[in-house]
Design an enzyme around this catalytic site. Structure first.
Site, short mmCIF file in Angstrom:
data_model
loop_
_atom_site.label_atom_id
_atom_site.label_comp_id
_atom_site.label_asym_id
_atom_site.label_seq_id
_atom_site.Cartn_x
_atom_site.Cartn_y
_atom_site.Cartn_z
N HIS A 1 -2.83 7.27 7.09
CA HIS A 1 -1.80 8.36 6.47
C HIS A 1 -2.35 9.53 5.98
CE1 HIS A 1 2.11 6.46 6.67
NE2 HIS A 1 1.42 5.23 5.98
N CYS B 1 6.04 -0.04 7.62
CA CYS B 1 5.63 1.12 6.74
C CYS B 1 6.84 1.51 5.86
CB CYS B 1 5.05 2.39 7.81
SG CYS B 1 4.66 3.77 6.92
N LEU B 2 6.47 2.01 4.75
CA LEU B 2 7.30 2.27 3.88
C LEU B 2 8.13 3.75 4.24
CD1 LEU B 2 5.89 1.62 0.26
CD2 LEU B 2 7.56 0.10 1.56
N HIS C 1 -4.30 1.09 7.60
CA HIS C 1 -3.26 1.62 7.73
C HIS C 1 -3.09 2.66 6.52
CE1 HIS C 1 1.41 1.35 8.05
NE2 HIS C 1 1.21 2.01 6.92
N GLU C 2 -3.19 2.64 5.24
CA GLU C 2 -3.03 3.83 4.14
C GLU C 2 -4.24 4.73 4.46
OE1 GLU C 2 -0.52 3.40 2.65
OE2 GLU C 2 -0.26 1.37 3.13
N GLN D 1 2.84 9.93 1.59
CA GLN D 1 3.83 9.11 1.38
C GLN D 1 4.99 9.58 0.31
OE1 GLN D 1 2.05 5.19 2.39
NE2 GLN D 1 4.08 5.09 3.39
N GLY E 1 0.77 -1.13 0.15
CA GLY E 1 -0.14 0.03 0.07
C GLY E 1 0.76 1.19 0.10
#
Length: 175
Positions: A144, A98-99, A140-141, A52, A47
């Site tokens: 953000h 997380c990226l 999660h996404e 991000q 994701g």
């Protein structure tokens, strides 16, 4: 398409409320979504939210591979202006990374069943129910977009670890 730079924890865009998207059919948005998908896959991740990649807009991309989704797979999805509704009070702890926080994982409580709504790049509504890993990824996404990182959701920071050390927590919890 282009691979985009992923913002890391500390970048203020990750802590800001992202702006709604008025026209989901804007061709520039389609290009952004394609670049986000390429970036997500290259990272590799499941994701990615626009903040991000330093874009404060309410758009996320995600996928659920069959090997991660308890047998369920979800094709790559572009979701604009998402809204989440918990379907019950059930919460589950699960590992998240997380990226934007590379190298770390944490055990995060999430709603076990949700309904999410938004629109696609064609302007058509998307509405689905999700559970398990699918529900976790969408929550999660979407977080953000509200300036929330998974570490903010953790009840116990003792359950935050480097990826290589996560087995210690798993072993201790499984006794």
């Amino acid at each position: 398409m282009a691979l985009l730079t992923i913002a890391r924890m500390g970048n203020p865009v990750l802590r800001a409320m992202a702006q709604p998207i008025a026209d989901p059919t804007d061709p520039d948005l389609a290009r952004l979504a394609a670049d986000m998908i390429d970036t997500m896959i290259d990272a590799p991740g499941v994701g990615l939210a626009a903040p991000q990649i330093d874009v404060s807009r309410r758009i996320v991309v995600f996928r659920v591979p069959a090997d991660r989704g308890e047998g369920e797979s979800v094709a790559t999805t572009v979701l604009i202006n998402p809204v989440i509704e918990p379907l019950d009070g059930g919460m589950e702890l699960g590992w998240e990374g997380c990226l934007s926080i590379p190298g770390l994982r944490g055990l995060v409580p999430r709603h076990s069943r949700i309904r999410y709504r938004g629109v696609g790049l064609d302007g058509q509504p998307i509405e689905r129910e999700a559970s398990g890993f699918h529900a976790r990824v969408v929550q999660h996404e979407t977080d953000h977009l509200d300036g929330v990182l998974y570490i903010d959701r953790m009840d116990d920071l003792k359950l935050l670890t480097f990826i290589e050390e996560a087995h210690h927590i798993t072993e201790a919890r499984n006794g």
